[in-house]
Design a protein around this motif. Structure first.
Motif, mmCIF file in Angstrom:
data_model
loop_
_atom_site.group_PDB
_atom_site.id
_atom_site.type_symbol
_atom_site.label_atom_id
_atom_site.label_comp_id
_atom_site.label_asym_id
_atom_site.label_seq_id
_atom_site.Cartn_x
_atom_site.Cartn_y
_atom_site.Cartn_z
ATOM 1 N N VAL A 226 18.850 -18.742 49.187
ATOM 2 C CA VAL A 226 19.898 -19.293 50.234
ATOM 3 C C VAL A 226 19.981 -20.709 49.928
ATOM 4 C CG1 VAL A 226 20.336 -19.373 52.642
ATOM 5 C CG2 VAL A 226 19.239 -17.407 51.833
ATOM 6 N N ASN A 321 26.883 -14.472 47.615
ATOM 7 C CA ASN A 321 27.666 -14.605 48.976
ATOM 8 C C ASN A 321 28.200 -15.774 49.127
ATOM 9 O OD1 ASN A 321 27.038 -11.923 50.379
ATOM 10 N ND2 ASN A 321 24.903 -12.584 50.277
ATOM 11 N N ILE A 324 29.253 -15.774 54.184
ATOM 12 C CA ILE A 324 28.415 -14.974 54.785
ATOM 13 C C ILE A 324 29.005 -13.901 55.699
ATOM 14 C CG2 ILE A 324 26.127 -14.899 56.144
ATOM 15 C CD1 ILE A 324 25.946 -16.381 53.528
ATOM 16 N N PHE A 331 25.639 -7.637 54.510
ATOM 17 C CA PHE A 331 24.633 -8.433 53.585
ATOM 18 C C PHE A 331 23.538 -7.487 52.917
ATOM 19 C CE2 PHE A 331 20.720 -10.633 52.968
ATOM 20 C CZ PHE A 331 21.326 -11.480 52.381
ATOM 21 N N SER A 349 23.324 -16.889 48.297
ATOM 22 C CA SER A 349 23.927 -16.925 49.437
ATOM 23 C C SER A 349 24.137 -18.636 49.826
ATOM 24 C CB SER A 349 23.130 -16.364 50.650
ATOM 25 O OG SER A 349 22.949 -15.010 50.718
#
Length: 435
Positions: A226, A321, A324, A331, A349
């Protein structure tokens, strides 16, 4: 355990062996004997676990002439119906049926929207034992009397949770009302949500519950990364990550059709072999784009959630992603495109300041904290709630400290020098230093 241990016929075993499979996956090992026994099934499994073969193989065996009083193949009544939420999934399930029924005297076809309905009528009127269909197009055929459902013995609802998300429940109820009450029903879902349990209570009879993965979990084979990124820097960050990690095949997810189309055009202008797939594309365009992606002609596939389910792409190494998803379950489905069938994968992401609530909902669903990994030029720590992030460069200038070398973000990848990484974020390739 081998497929032969599951009681499959030699014709099916031969077709399975020709596909290079020798041992069943956990969902196959558990589901196949239950389906062969004629029991209803409520199954939850992560995508990429082989669940399609888990219901296709035993259904084909039950439909064989002479098995369970199956009628002569000369009559070809419709006896098995597989419902899927999307055209792409219907097409892929139909392909699996064709592959595994190669040595059986059975007929099958597929029916979905987005193409002329007249092209599907000849096969249906000729008679098929097995039909794969999306709910809306199936009801179109029922209305035109090209499909009769009163002889269906086996009903499969594949990706049932997605069908509920897409508003297909009224169509499903209508379809089930046209089926014989004495039938075998198989319900497959990525998650066991309360809505799925309610659906099972209504339409399944004492089902065998099969769950091969933790409820609402992410695939352990997928590395989750992330990055917190300012919204206006997302595209440059994405371009940097694709170049820096030499991604030769990646699916990038957007939330809207317009966003996916715009991003694919921008990436193409940046020199990437990028195409978009979404609901505004015709079915033929979508199938052609998917084929090019699988062949490697398209490197970056920008997609909406129409592609989050059912796409079976071998050894897909990366999923991104870009935005989001608003629904946390999506997800799980998106990142399920990588790390399939025992392979490893990386799901990245890019989280903007206005997407922290969606990230928190995802963390609550998967029951884990998704730690932020550093990206050159951006904050490296999770901000406090409501706080905004500041670029690393600003912090370094105010402190007077030099930037430290950046460690590799993903296993097995070599870092570049920080100044090269930052340049890659903001400058076109012709202006970047390559030393």
């Amino acid at each position: 355990m081998s497929f032969a241990d599951l009681g499959l016929t030699p014709e099916l075993l031969r077709a399975v062996a020709e596909q290079g499979y020798s041992e069943p996956t956990p969902i196959q090992a558990q589901a196949i004997p239950v389906v062969l026994a004629g029991r209803d099934v409520l199954a939850a499994a992560q995508t990429g676990t082989g669940k399609t073969a888990g219901f296709t193989l035993p259904i084909l065996q039950r439909l064989q002439p002479g098995a369970n009083n199956s009628p002569s193949p000369a009559r070809h009544p419709l006896r098995a119906l597989i419902l899927t939420p999307t055209r792409e999934l219907a097409d892929q399930v139909a392909d699996s049926v064709k592959v595994y029924s190669k040595y059986l005297p059975l007929r099958s076809t597929v029916a979905f929207g987005g193409v002329n309905i007249d092209s599907q009528i000849p096969a249906l009127r000729a008679g098929v034992e097995l039909l794969v269909a999306t709910p809306g197009r199936l009801l179109d055929h029922v209305q035109q009397k090209t499909v009769v459902l009163n002889r269906v013995d086996i009903l499969v609802m594949d990706e049932a949770d997605r069908m509920l998300d897409m508003g297909f429940l009224p169509d499903i109820r209508r379809i089930i009302s046209l089926l014989p009450p004495e039938r075998q029903t198989l319900l497959f879902s990525a998650t066991f949500s309360p809505e799925i349990k309610k659906l099972a209570d209504q339409f399944l009879r004492s089902p065998q519950v099969i769950e091969v993965a933790r409820r609402n979990s992410t695939n352990e084979q997928v590395t989750l990364v992330v990055h917190q990124v300012d919204g206006f820097r997302k595209r440059s960050t994405l371009a940097h990550l694709i170049r820096h990690h030499q991604m030769q095949q990646v699916i990038v997810f957007c939330n809207t059709r317009q966003g996916a189309e715009r991003l694919s055009r921008e990436l193409a202008r940046d020199g990437f072999a990028a195409e978009a797939i979404h609901g505004d594309k015709t079915q033929q365009q979508r199938l052609e784009t998917l084929a090019q992606f699988k062949e490697g002609k398209v490197k970056v596939l920008v997609a909406t959630d129409v592609a989050a389910r059912g796409l079976d792409i071998e050894d897909l190494p990366f999923v991104v992603n870009y935005e989001i998803p608003n629904t946390p379950e999506d997800f799980v489905h998106r990142i399920g495109r990588t790390g399939r069938a025992g392979a490893t994968g990386t799901a990245i992401s890019l989280v903007g300041d206005d997407e922290t609530k969606q990230l928190a909902a995802i963390e609550k669903l998967v029951k884990k904290t998704l730690e932020l990994a550093p990206v050159p030029g951006y904050a490296t720590a999770r901000p406090a709630t409501g706080a905004s992030s500041a670029p690393i460069g600003s912090a370094l200038m105010s402190s007077g400290r030099a930037a430290e070398p950046v460690r590799p973000l993903y296993p097995g990848m070599s870092p570049r020098q920080p100044e090269q990484q930052i340049a890659a974020l903001f400058l076109p390739p012709r202006y970047q230093r390559t030393s």
